[in-house]
Design a protein around this motif. Structure first.
Motif, PDB file in Angstrom:
ATOM      1  N   ARG A   1       4.614 -11.759  -8.424  1.00 51.51           N
ATOM      2  CA  ARG A   1       4.195 -10.437  -7.601  1.00 51.51           C
ATOM      3  C   ARG A   1       4.521  -9.406  -8.408  1.00 51.51           C
ATOM      4  O   ARG A   1       4.202  -8.004  -7.685  1.00 51.51           O
TER       5      ARG A   1
ATOM      6  N   LYS B   1       6.436  -6.062 -10.218  1.00 48.37           N
ATOM      7  CA  LYS B   1       7.329  -5.299  -9.802  1.00 48.37           C
ATOM      8  C   LYS B   1       7.449  -4.886  -8.262  1.00 48.37           C
ATOM      9  O   LYS B   1       6.655  -4.370  -7.696  1.00 48.37           O
ATOM     10  N   ILE B   2       8.728  -5.469  -7.748  1.00 48.71           N
ATOM     11  CA  ILE B   2       8.655  -4.908  -6.466  1.00 48.71           C
ATOM     12  C   ILE B   2      10.233  -4.487  -6.029  1.00 48.71           C
ATOM     13  O   ILE B   2      11.172  -4.486  -7.012  1.00 48.71           O
TER      14      ILE B   2
ATOM     15  N   GLU C   1       9.261 -11.263   3.859  1.00 44.95           N
ATOM     16  CA  GLU C   1       8.374 -10.159   3.892  1.00 44.95           C
ATOM     17  C   GLU C   1       8.251  -9.781   5.330  1.00 44.95           C
ATOM     18  O   GLU C   1       7.686 -10.740   6.342  1.00 44.95           O
TER      19      GLU C   1
ATOM     20  N   ASP D   1       4.748   0.176  -8.749  1.00 41.38           N
ATOM     21  CA  ASP D   1       5.275  -0.508  -7.866  1.00 41.38           C
ATOM     22  C   ASP D   1       4.157  -1.521  -7.256  1.00 41.38           C
ATOM     23  O   ASP D   1       3.221  -1.247  -6.991  1.00 41.38           O
ATOM     24  N   GLN D   2       4.660  -2.703  -7.266  1.00 35.28           N
ATOM     25  CA  GLN D   2       3.666  -3.883  -7.032  1.00 35.28           C
ATOM     26  C   GLN D   2       2.650  -4.205  -8.039  1.00 35.28           C
ATOM     27  O   GLN D   2       1.806  -4.873  -7.599  1.00 35.28           O
ATOM     28  N   GLN D   3       2.921  -3.557  -9.174  1.00 36.17           N
ATOM     29  CA  GLN D   3       1.968  -3.857 -10.317  1.00 36.17           C
ATOM     30  C   GLN D   3       2.286  -5.385 -10.825  1.00 36.17           C
ATOM     31  O   GLN D   3       3.533  -5.628 -11.258  1.00 36.17           O
ATOM     32  N   GLU D   4       1.245  -6.124 -10.836  1.00 38.34           N
ATOM     33  CA  GLU D   4       1.451  -7.583 -11.022  1.00 38.34           C
ATOM     34  C   GLU D   4       1.085  -7.653 -12.779  1.00 38.34           C
ATOM     35  O   GLU D   4       0.180  -7.149 -13.000  1.00 38.34           O
TER      36      GLU D   4
END
Ligand SMILES: [Zn+2]
Length: 240
Positions: free
Chosen positions: A30, A32-33, A63, A106-109
């Motif tokens: 997933r 960067k988280i 989640e 953020d949240q870039q996969e």
């Protein structure tokens, strides 16, 4: 709550509320988280050490409906102990994870970038004699994957394929890479050794008989210009 089982590298953390911490993880699945670990700063918590920066972990993450992520269980796959026990290697590794954190939003996969980071950290840990190569290899990969790649296998102006017998080698990152002596576009003049190292790095090939330190300085200049800032690790430790 939805559950996710992720393979992650710990990039950084900061304290949150009285006893919690928020961790920035780079996960294979997933990207960067940010994940909250509740109670991890209590003296009785057994999890804090497992979440050290750099650790490769398997994490079970819940989640919430709001999208907020909470760490529920974890297992350390590799703490990269050899890196942490060597000043020089840990500077290099912290530089790699800092640029991952800075380049990704953020949240870039990015599974390929995760695998490249894992490969470079594993090489640093298991084969410290090639540590300069590992850093240079990763710098080129991250630039390539995120759209800032430079061409090192041909002249970017006339498209002549790279060879060891050019009379002049120039590097111009804003023009997109190597430039031969026949082309009038300006660039930083580099010698054959550096040109050959850059060319082999682009192919992921290690040249065993040379140091990558000089070419690493060139690549760090490039990373700084794309990031438009000097990474903190380089400010503190110099060119790692
Ligand atoms: Zn040319």
């Amino acid at each position: 709550m939805k559950k996710h089982n992720l393979t992650c590298i710990v990039l950084k953390s900061f304290n949150y509320k009285d006893t919690d911490k928020i961790y920035t993880l780079f996960s294979e699945e997933r990207g960067k988280i940010s994940v909250t670990a509740k109670g991890v700063r209590k003296i009785t918590s057994k999890r804090a050490g497992s979440l050290d920066t750099l650790n490769l972990i398997h994490a079970s993450i819940s989640e919430a409906k709001s999208g907020q992520l909470y760490l529920s269980e974890l297992e350390v796959i590799d703490p990269f102990k050899n890196i942490k026990n060597a000043y020089d290697l840990s500077n290099k590794a912290y530089y790699l994870i800092e640029i991952v954190d800075k380049f990704l939003f953020d949240q870039q996969e990015h599974r390929n970038l995760f695998l490249a980071l894992l490969r470079s950290l594993s090489l640093l840990d298991k084969n410290p004699s090639t540590s300069d190569f590992s850093v240079c290899y990763f710098e080129l990969r991250i630039m390539e994957y995120l759209g800032y790649g430079i061409s090192l296998d041909k002249c970017v102006v006339c498209m002549k394929p790279y060879s060891d017998d050019w009379d002049v080698y120039k590097l111009n990152t804003s023009s997109g890479g190597l430039i031969c002596g026949s082309c009038s576009v300006s660039g930083l003049h580099i010698d054959l050794t550096k040109a050959r190292q850059l060319h082999s790095l682009a192919k992921g090939k290690y040249l065993s008989d040379v140091s990558y330190r000089a070419v690493g300085d060139l690549l760090k200049t490039y990373v700084r210009s794309v990031l438009d800032q000097n990474p903190k690790t380089l400010q503190i430790f110099g060119n790692v």
